[in-house]
Scaffold this motif. Structure first.
Motif, PDB file in Angstrom:
ATOM      1  N   GLU A 121       0.919  -1.037  -0.059  1.00 39.33           N
ATOM      2  CA  GLU A 121      -0.093  -0.012  -0.029  1.00 39.33           C
ATOM      3  C   GLU A 121       0.996   1.380  -0.003  1.00 39.33           C
ATOM      4  N   ASN A 122       1.841   1.350   0.831  1.00 39.73           N
ATOM      5  CA  ASN A 122       2.703   2.378   1.109  1.00 39.73           C
ATOM      6  C   ASN A 122       3.566   2.720  -0.318  1.00 39.73           C
ATOM      7  N   GLN A 123       3.643   1.761  -1.385  1.00 44.46           N
ATOM      8  CA  GLN A 123       4.058   2.119  -2.636  1.00 44.46           C
ATOM      9  C   GLN A 123       3.159   2.365  -3.710  1.00 44.46           C
ATOM     10  N   LEU A 124       1.891   2.532  -3.259  1.00 45.14           N
ATOM     11  CA  LEU A 124       1.108   3.359  -4.283  1.00 45.14           C
ATOM     12  C   LEU A 124       0.717   4.693  -3.740  1.00 45.14           C
ATOM     13  N   LEU A 125       1.488   5.892  -4.653  1.00 40.38           N
ATOM     14  CA  LEU A 125       1.767   7.000  -4.006  1.00 40.38           C
ATOM     15  C   LEU A 125       0.632   8.134  -4.674  1.00 40.38           C
ATOM     16  N   HIS A 126      -0.386   8.564  -3.931  1.00 38.16           N
ATOM     17  CA  HIS A 126      -1.352   9.447  -4.559  1.00 38.16           C
ATOM     18  C   HIS A 126      -0.809  10.844  -4.357  1.00 38.16           C
ATOM     19  N   SER A 127      -0.369  11.241  -5.119  1.00 34.87           N
ATOM     20  CA  SER A 127       0.721  12.547  -5.138  1.00 34.87           C
ATOM     21  C   SER A 127       0.849  13.208  -6.340  1.00 34.87           C
ATOM     22  N   ASP A 128       1.196  14.455  -6.229  1.00 34.30           N
ATOM     23  CA  ASP A 128       1.537  15.276  -7.141  1.00 34.30           C
ATOM     24  C   ASP A 128       3.123  14.922  -7.373  1.00 34.30           C
ATOM     25  N   PHE A 129       3.206  14.604  -8.830  1.00 32.67           N
ATOM     26  CA  PHE A 129       4.962  14.332  -9.003  1.00 32.67           C
ATOM     27  C   PHE A 129       5.787  15.232  -8.634  1.00 32.67           C
ATOM     28  N   PHE A 130       5.416  16.577  -8.540  1.00 29.98           N
ATOM     29  CA  PHE A 130       6.418  17.652  -8.138  1.00 29.98           C
ATOM     30  C   PHE A 130       6.581  17.785  -6.814  1.00 29.98           C
ATOM     31  N   LYS A 131       5.918  17.196  -5.997  1.00 30.18           N
ATOM     32  CA  LYS A 131       5.913  16.988  -4.330  1.00 30.18           C
ATOM     33  C   LYS A 131       6.509  15.991  -3.882  1.00 30.18           C
ATOM     34  N   LEU A 132       6.866  14.813  -4.753  1.00 35.11           N
ATOM     35  CA  LEU A 132       7.464  13.552  -4.407  1.00 35.11           C
ATOM     36  C   LEU A 132       9.143  14.249  -3.869  1.00 35.11           C
ATOM     37  N   GLU A 133       9.617  13.281  -2.767  1.00 30.34           N
ATOM     38  CA  GLU A 133      10.858  13.729  -2.261  1.00 30.34           C
ATOM     39  C   GLU A 133      11.882  12.534  -1.982  1.00 30.34           C
ATOM     40  N   ASP A 134      11.357  11.426  -2.599  1.00 25.03           N
ATOM     41  CA  ASP A 134      12.584  10.423  -2.580  1.00 25.03           C
ATOM     42  C   ASP A 134      13.406  10.213  -3.651  1.00 25.03           C
ATOM     43  N   GLN A 135      14.318   9.198  -3.466  1.00 21.49           N
ATOM     44  CA  GLN A 135      15.185   9.005  -4.685  1.00 21.49           C
ATOM     45  C   GLN A 135      15.259   7.776  -5.297  1.00 21.49           C
ATOM     46  N   PHE A 136      15.544   7.460  -6.583  1.00 22.63           N
ATOM     47  CA  PHE A 136      15.512   6.132  -7.312  1.00 22.63           C
ATOM     48  C   PHE A 136      16.328   5.870  -8.121  1.00 22.63           C
ATOM     49  N   ASP A 137      16.727   4.573  -8.295  1.00 28.03           N
ATOM     50  CA  ASP A 137      17.512   3.861  -9.022  1.00 28.03           C
ATOM     51  C   ASP A 137      17.008   4.008 -10.584  1.00 28.03           C
ATOM     52  N   LEU A 138      15.865   4.005 -10.713  1.00 29.44           N
ATOM     53  CA  LEU A 138      15.231   4.063 -12.191  1.00 29.44           C
ATOM     54  C   LEU A 138      13.746   4.651 -12.085  1.00 29.44           C
ATOM     55  N   ILE A 139      13.663   5.447 -13.035  1.00 31.06           N
ATOM     56  CA  ILE A 139      12.236   6.037 -13.282  1.00 31.06           C
ATOM     57  C   ILE A 139      11.786   5.805 -14.659  1.00 31.06           C
ATOM     58  N   LEU A 140      10.672   5.104 -14.784  1.00 35.26           N
ATOM     59  CA  LEU A 140      10.022   4.603 -15.928  1.00 35.26           C
ATOM     60  C   LEU A 140       9.143   5.605 -16.448  1.00 35.26           C
ATOM     61  N   GLU A 141       9.302   6.187 -17.644  1.00 35.75           N
ATOM     62  CA  GLU A 141       8.313   7.205 -18.292  1.00 35.75           C
ATOM     63  C   GLU A 141       7.457   6.317 -19.289  1.00 35.75           C
ATOM     64  N   GLN A 142       6.058   6.520 -18.989  1.00 34.06           N
ATOM     65  CA  GLN A 142       5.039   6.052 -20.188  1.00 34.06           C
ATOM     66  C   GLN A 142       3.868   6.737 -20.152  1.00 34.06           C
ATOM     67  N   THR A 143       3.926   7.595 -20.849  1.00 34.09           N
ATOM     68  CA  THR A 143       2.528   8.668 -21.029  1.00 34.09           C
ATOM     69  C   THR A 143       2.428   9.697 -20.107  1.00 34.09           C
ATOM     70  N   PHE A 144       3.437   9.699 -19.140  1.00 36.00           N
ATOM     71  CA  PHE A 144       3.382  10.905 -18.345  1.00 36.00           C
ATOM     72  C   PHE A 144       3.813  12.198 -18.777  1.00 36.00           C
ATOM     73  N   PHE A 145       4.941  12.424 -19.240  1.00 35.86           N
ATOM     74  CA  PHE A 145       5.351  13.500 -19.937  1.00 35.86           C
ATOM     75  C   PHE A 145       4.431  14.236 -20.906  1.00 35.86           C
ATOM     76  N   CYS A 146       4.005  13.135 -21.714  1.00 34.16           N
ATOM     77  CA  CYS A 146       2.751  13.885 -22.778  1.00 34.16           C
ATOM     78  C   CYS A 146       1.519  14.427 -22.106  1.00 34.16           C
ATOM     79  N   ALA A 147       1.132  13.826 -21.141  1.00 32.49           N
ATOM     80  CA  ALA A 147      -0.076  14.497 -20.424  1.00 32.49           C
ATOM     81  C   ALA A 147       0.030  15.642 -19.529  1.00 32.49           C
ATOM     82  N   LEU A 148       1.402  16.174 -19.245  1.00 37.33           N
ATOM     83  CA  LEU A 148       1.640  17.545 -18.585  1.00 37.33           C
ATOM     84  C   LEU A 148       1.331  18.616 -19.419  1.00 37.33           C
ATOM     85  N   PRO A 149       0.988  19.732 -19.178  1.00 39.13           N
ATOM     86  CA  PRO A 149       0.806  21.006 -20.065  1.00 39.13           C
ATOM     87  C   PRO A 149       2.296  21.132 -20.416  1.00 39.13           C
ATOM     88  N   LYS A 150       2.479  21.671 -21.557  1.00 37.13           N
ATOM     89  CA  LYS A 150       4.029  21.916 -22.207  1.00 37.13           C
ATOM     90  C   LYS A 150       4.539  23.034 -21.209  1.00 37.13           C
TER      91      LYS A 150
END
Length: 197
Positions: free
Chosen positions: A87-116
């Motif tokens: 449950e704690n790995q399902l983050l109901h959050s604004d991406f720009f408010k995330l604070e952690d760090q990761f080894d890998l970030i996967l981009e799939q249809t997120f960038f294109c959903a954001l206003p330019k």
């Protein structure tokens, strides 16, 4: 309704207006995941949606996977499909408010959903969220996609203007294994944060 607000995306899921949803893992990301050997790495999928990528990773032994989304419904859909997903790995959050760090970030249809207008901030935030040896890997549209609503397209030249100052560009090339409707319209990216001096 402003597509930078969570209610916009929640309504899209509630009304099943999810034309971007493939119903399965994207083939370029599956091919990338299939060659990963270290299953302990910490992975973020931002703007995850129903995230068949998170499901595929989790079912293949990657337990340190975090799915983040502005909308609650798709996160619940993941939980319904994967009752054992933490449950704690399902983050109901604004991406720009995330604070952690990761080894890998996967981009799939997120960038294109954001206003330019958010694209430069996206690149900055991705650099912040990645560990020094971490990687941003995924797919971006290589297609202008005119219109006032997402998905918003773009070009390799435009994307490099955001990423070049912050990342070493390991790969940015036409995906060889896109699904037929997206053939020759997707760029596969693999980026690593530049070493800060």
């Amino acid at each position: 309704m402003d597509n930078s607000e969570s209610s916009y995306w929640e309504n899209r899921y509630q009304n099943q207006q999810t034309g971007w949803d493939l119903g399965e893992i994207s083939s370029p990301l599956k091919a990338y995941i299939d060659q990963l050997e270290d299953k302990s790495i910490k992975i973020l999928i931002p703007g995850a949606g129903n995230s068949y990528e998170a499901e595929y990773l989790f079912l293949n032994g990657f337990e340190n996977v975090y799915a983040a989304d502005f909308a609650a419904s798709p996160l619940q859909n993941i939980k319904n499909r994967l009752p054992n997903f933490p449950e704690n790995q399902l983050l109901h959050s604004d991406f720009f408010k995330l604070e952690d760090q990761f080894d890998l970030i996967l981009e799939q249809t997120f960038f294109c959903a954001l206003p330019k207008s958010f694209r430069s901030a996206y690149a900055d935030k991705m650099q912040q969220l990645l560990l020094p040896e971490g990687k941003l890997v995924g797919i971006l549209f290589d297609d202008e996609l005119p219109g006032d609503n997402p998905p918003f397209g773009g070009s390799k030249k435009e994307y490099l203007s955001y990423f070049n100052p912050l990342f070493d560009i390991l790969t940015i090339e036409t995906a060889y294994n896109s699904i037929p409707p997206r053939k020759n319209r997707e760029l596969f990216i693999r980026l690593q944060p530049k070493i800060k001096s």
